[in-house]
Design a protein around this motif. Structure first.
Motif, PDB file in Angstrom:
ATOM      1  N   LYS A 174       0.832  -1.205   0.000  1.00 31.44           N
ATOM      2  CA  LYS A 174       0.000   0.000   0.000  1.00 31.44           C
ATOM      3  C   LYS A 174       0.867   1.256   0.000  1.00 31.44           C
ATOM      4  N   ARG A 175       1.927   1.241   0.771  1.00 29.96           N
ATOM      5  CA  ARG A 175       2.804   2.406   0.806  1.00 29.96           C
ATOM      6  C   ARG A 175       3.463   2.644  -0.550  1.00 29.96           C
ATOM      7  N   GLU A 176       3.857   1.591  -1.224  1.00 28.00           N
ATOM      8  CA  GLU A 176       4.460   1.739  -2.542  1.00 28.00           C
ATOM      9  C   GLU A 176       3.451   2.259  -3.560  1.00 28.00           C
ATOM     10  N   LEU A 177       2.204   1.805  -3.481  1.00 24.87           N
ATOM     11  CA  LEU A 177       1.177   2.285  -4.411  1.00 24.87           C
ATOM     12  C   LEU A 177       0.866   3.753  -4.174  1.00 24.87           C
ATOM     13  N   ILE A 178       0.822   4.160  -2.913  1.00 24.27           N
ATOM     14  CA  ILE A 178       0.545   5.567  -2.612  1.00 24.27           C
ATOM     15  C   ILE A 178       1.658   6.463  -3.152  1.00 24.27           C
ATOM     16  N   ALA A 179       2.904   6.011  -3.010  1.00 18.69           N
ATOM     17  CA  ALA A 179       4.009   6.786  -3.571  1.00 18.69           C
ATOM     18  C   ALA A 179       3.919   6.853  -5.088  1.00 18.69           C
ATOM     19  N   GLN A 180       3.442   5.792  -5.708  1.00 15.79           N
ATOM     20  CA  GLN A 180       3.283   5.780  -7.162  1.00 15.79           C
ATOM     21  C   GLN A 180       2.161   6.708  -7.593  1.00 15.79           C
ATOM     22  N   ILE A 181       1.112   6.802  -6.806  1.00 12.56           N
ATOM     23  CA  ILE A 181      -0.007   7.692  -7.131  1.00 12.56           C
ATOM     24  C   ILE A 181       0.422   9.152  -7.026  1.00 12.56           C
ATOM     25  N   ASN A 182       1.327   9.451  -6.124  1.00 10.18           N
ATOM     26  CA  ASN A 182       1.736  10.839  -5.880  1.00 10.18           C
ATOM     27  C   ASN A 182       2.894  11.276  -6.757  1.00 10.18           C
ATOM     28  N   GLN A 183       3.174  10.586  -7.819  1.00  5.17           N
ATOM     29  CA  GLN A 183       4.261  11.028  -8.693  1.00  5.17           C
ATOM     30  C   GLN A 183       3.891  12.338  -9.384  1.00  5.17           C
ATOM     31  N   PRO A 184       4.908  13.134  -9.750  1.00  6.26           N
ATOM     32  CA  PRO A 184       4.635  14.480 -10.285  1.00  6.26           C
ATOM     33  C   PRO A 184       3.796  14.436 -11.556  1.00  6.26           C
ATOM     34  N   LEU A 185       3.024  15.476 -11.725  1.00  4.11           N
ATOM     35  CA  LEU A 185       2.142  15.621 -12.885  1.00  4.11           C
ATOM     36  C   LEU A 185       2.281  17.024 -13.427  1.00  4.11           C
ATOM     37  N   ARG A 186       2.492  17.107 -14.720  1.00  2.24           N
ATOM     38  CA  ARG A 186       2.642  18.405 -15.378  1.00  2.24           C
ATOM     39  C   ARG A 186       1.342  18.791 -16.049  1.00  2.24           C
ATOM     40  N   GLY A 187       0.860  19.973 -15.742  1.00  2.00           N
ATOM     41  CA  GLY A 187      -0.345  20.466 -16.387  1.00  2.00           C
ATOM     42  C   GLY A 187      -1.595  19.774 -15.889  1.00  2.00           C
ATOM     43  N   CYS A 188      -2.534  19.573 -16.801  1.00  4.47           N
ATOM     44  CA  CYS A 188      -3.825  18.957 -16.484  1.00  4.47           C
ATOM     45  C   CYS A 188      -3.927  17.620 -17.213  1.00  4.47           C
ATOM     46  N   TYR A 189      -4.256  16.559 -16.446  1.00  6.92           N
ATOM     47  CA  TYR A 189      -4.373  15.210 -16.990  1.00  6.92           C
ATOM     48  C   TYR A 189      -5.850  14.873 -17.091  1.00  6.92           C
ATOM     49  N   LYS A 190      -6.300  14.550 -18.311  1.00  6.09           N
ATOM     50  CA  LYS A 190      -7.721  14.317 -18.581  1.00  6.09           C
ATOM     51  C   LYS A 190      -7.967  12.828 -18.835  1.00  6.09           C
ATOM     52  N   ILE A 191      -8.905  12.268 -18.063  1.00  4.73           N
ATOM     53  CA  ILE A 191      -9.218  10.841 -18.109  1.00  4.73           C
ATOM     54  C   ILE A 191     -10.675  10.690 -18.536  1.00  4.73           C
ATOM     55  N   ALA A 192     -10.899   9.883 -19.559  1.00  2.48           N
ATOM     56  CA  ALA A 192     -12.254   9.611 -20.048  1.00  2.48           C
ATOM     57  C   ALA A 192     -12.679   8.226 -19.588  1.00  2.48           C
ATOM     58  N   MET A 193     -13.884   8.123 -19.010  1.00  2.00           N
ATOM     59  CA  MET A 193     -14.442   6.858 -18.531  1.00  2.00           C
ATOM     60  C   MET A 193     -15.520   6.414 -19.514  1.00  2.00           C
ATOM     61  N   LEU A 194     -15.337   5.227 -20.123  1.00  2.44           N
ATOM     62  CA  LEU A 194     -16.225   4.766 -21.191  1.00  2.44           C
ATOM     63  C   LEU A 194     -16.815   3.407 -20.872  1.00  2.44           C
ATOM     64  N   SER A 195     -18.000   3.178 -21.433  1.00  2.00           N
ATOM     65  CA  SER A 195     -18.649   1.871 -21.403  1.00  2.00           C
ATOM     66  C   SER A 195     -19.878   1.933 -22.293  1.00  2.00           C
ATOM     67  N   LEU A 196     -20.014   0.936 -23.191  1.00  2.00           N
ATOM     68  CA  LEU A 196     -21.195   0.875 -24.055  1.00  2.00           C
ATOM     69  C   LEU A 196     -22.409   0.290 -23.342  1.00  2.00           C
ATOM     70  N   LYS A 197     -22.192  -0.462 -22.301  1.00  2.05           N
ATOM     71  CA  LYS A 197     -23.280  -1.129 -21.597  1.00  2.05           C
ATOM     72  C   LYS A 197     -23.514  -0.442 -20.264  1.00  2.05           C
ATOM     73  N   GLY A 198     -24.758  -0.203 -19.931  1.00  2.00           N
ATOM     74  CA  GLY A 198     -25.094   0.383 -18.650  1.00  2.00           C
ATOM     75  C   GLY A 198     -25.131  -0.677 -17.548  1.00  2.00           C
ATOM     76  N   GLY A 199     -25.034  -0.228 -16.318  1.00  2.00           N
ATOM     77  CA  GLY A 199     -25.109  -1.130 -15.184  1.00  2.00           C
ATOM     78  C   GLY A 199     -23.818  -1.864 -14.864  1.00  2.00           C
ATOM     79  N   VAL A 200     -22.687  -1.446 -15.432  1.00  2.00           N
ATOM     80  CA  VAL A 200     -21.411  -2.126 -15.160  1.00  2.00           C
ATOM     81  C   VAL A 200     -20.595  -1.389 -14.105  1.00  2.00           C
ATOM     82  N   GLY A 201     -21.115  -0.283 -13.600  1.00  2.00           N
ATOM     83  CA  GLY A 201     -20.413   0.457 -12.555  1.00  2.00           C
ATOM     84  C   GLY A 201     -19.471   1.523 -13.073  1.00  2.00           C
ATOM     85  N   LYS A 202     -19.783   2.112 -14.227  1.00  2.00           N
ATOM     86  CA  LYS A 202     -18.891   3.144 -14.785  1.00  2.00           C
ATOM     87  C   LYS A 202     -18.894   4.397 -13.920  1.00  2.00           C
TER      88      LYS A 202
END
Length: 441
Positions: A174-202
């Protein structure tokens, strides 16, 4: 009467009483008569013998007397003492040999022999020692980390912190994953969440992923509801305002600072902010590609991570704008056969419409929406998506997520929290490969 040792040198008159003392020491007069025990050796009248003193750092060694000195022939790479022309020649033959080697031609001394480095000891570089000697790891004694969960924590607390068994492998991960999540980020990072089927928990995956980023990182994270069919993203956190993306676009000219944008969003306990969509289906259909681009161009001035919860359709007006500006793509699928087929069809559609590069750096999420696993082999399902996307993550079933109400990370199971850390760390791996886009005014 004069003895043998007091005889004057040949060719010079014997000094008399009338000669001034200063002339006795002139260069034209020398008392070079040989000693009676010197044999038949006679010094030349013009010879001036000067003593040879040892150089600094050398000690004189006794050498046997030699009547005649020979200049050795220097070999290539051999050091030779240069001849000093200020000294008078000792022999005509020596002067002729010395003329063949002018004083400006010198041979460099052999390089000093370097002593081999002693293993186990730090070796200095130049005049200074290695900087690693002053590193924290070298000067400060490492301490065992405190346990965070399980019997290790109970033992640590029960003994008054006297017995420290260290953190468990799960806590280390868990500690290693948290350090990986906190790595530096330049600018704005845009993430798109997709799914063709409803009810899958998107929408649920959008909220939990955004909440994980917002709770662990120090920058700002916002999720935008781009579902044209009355999205439910705003229902996943406590509602603080009734403003929607339509109100934000209407007042875009008046927004100059973060506090202005904050009045249009709702924020949960994890610090995740959500910009809701229009709840009227008739109005939400008018959310076009240009409207979405204007929204993202405004948000990227104030937020570092922007997640977009897209609708189930790929042909609505805002979808092209979402895909064109996305840095990463998260395709959500359920653990069922029809859910996997819908997710695979989503990837096929993207590759057919020129988004092959986006598919290669996307992440597939297999979300378990049922408490018990069915007969579907999830390993084969993961292998199928793993051959097409960058990585595959699994989210186990969680009773708190099944409620469909507001999501609180503290109420999730430990396995679910760890799986969300894995997902956030996997997405964060793409921060380094982000394509820099200048912020549009």
């Amino acid at each position: 009467m004069t003895g043998p040792s007091e005889e004057s040198a040949p060719g010079h008159p014997e000094p008399t009483e009338s000669v001034p003392p200063s002339e006795l020491f002139s260069e034209d007069r020398t008392d070079s008569a040989p000693h009676p025990n010197a044999g038949g050796f006679e010094a030349e009248p013009t010879q001036v013998v000067q003593p040879q003193y040892p150089q600094q750092g050398q000690y004189p060694q006794q050498q046997p007397a030699q009547p005649q000195l020979q200049l050795p022939q220097p070999s290539q790479g051999q050091y030779q003492q240069p001849y000093d022309q200020n000294l008078p020649p000792l022999h005509p033959q020596q002067a002729q040999q010395a003329a063949q080697y002018p004083p400006q031609q010198q041979y460099a001394p052999p390089p000093p022999v370097q002593q081999p480095a002693v293993p186990g000891l730090p070796q200095p570089q130049g005049r200074h020692a290695l900087p690693d000697e002053l590193a924290t790891a070298s000067l400060v004694k490492p301490q065992k980390r405190k346990p965070q969960s399980g019997w290790r924590k109970a033992l640590y607390v029960g003994t008054g912190k006297l017995v420290n068994p260290g953190e468990s492998p799960r806590d280390t991960r868990k500690r290693e994953l948290i350090a990986q999540i906190n790595q530096p980020l330049r600018g704005c990072y845009k993430i798109a969440m997709l799914s063709l089927k409803g009810g899958v928990g998107k929408t649920t995956t959008t909220t939990t992923l955004g909440s994980t980023f917002a709770s662990l990182r120090g920058d700002r994270v916002v999720a935008v509801d781009a579902n044209p069919d009355r999205g439910t993203l705003s229902q996943k956190i406590p509602i603080e305002t009734t403003a929607t993306v339509r109100h934000l676009l209407r007042d875009a000219d008046k927004i100059t600072r973060y506090s202005d944008v904050r009045s249009y969003t709702s924020q949960g306990g994890s610090r995740l902010e959500i910009l809701a969509s229009e709840q009227d289906p008739a109005v939400s259909e008018a959310f076009s590609e240009d409207d979405y681009r204007r929204t993202v161009n405004l948000l990227e001035h104030f937020y570092n991570i922007v997640l977009t919860d897209c609708g189930t359709g790929l042909m609505h007006s805002a979808m092209k704008g979402v895909l064109d500006v996305a840095d990463a793509l998260v395709v959500v699928s359920s653990g069922s056969v029809d859910g996997a087929r819908s997710a695979s069809a989503t990837l096929d559609w993207l590759e057919a419409h020129g988004y092959g590069d986006l598919v290669k750096r996307s992440v597939a999420v297999i979300n378990s929406v049922r408490p018990k696993g069915g007969s579907v082999d999830l390993d084969k399902l993961s292998a199928h998506f793993g051959a097409r996307v960058r990585s595959v993550c699994r989210i186990p079933f969680d009773p708190h997520l099944e409620e469909g109400a507001e999501i609180e990370l503290d109420r999730l199971d430990e396995d679910t929290r760890l799986a969300l850390l894995e997902l956030a760390a996997t997405v964060a791996d793409g921060f380094g490969g982000q394509q820099y886009r200048p912020i549009q005014p």
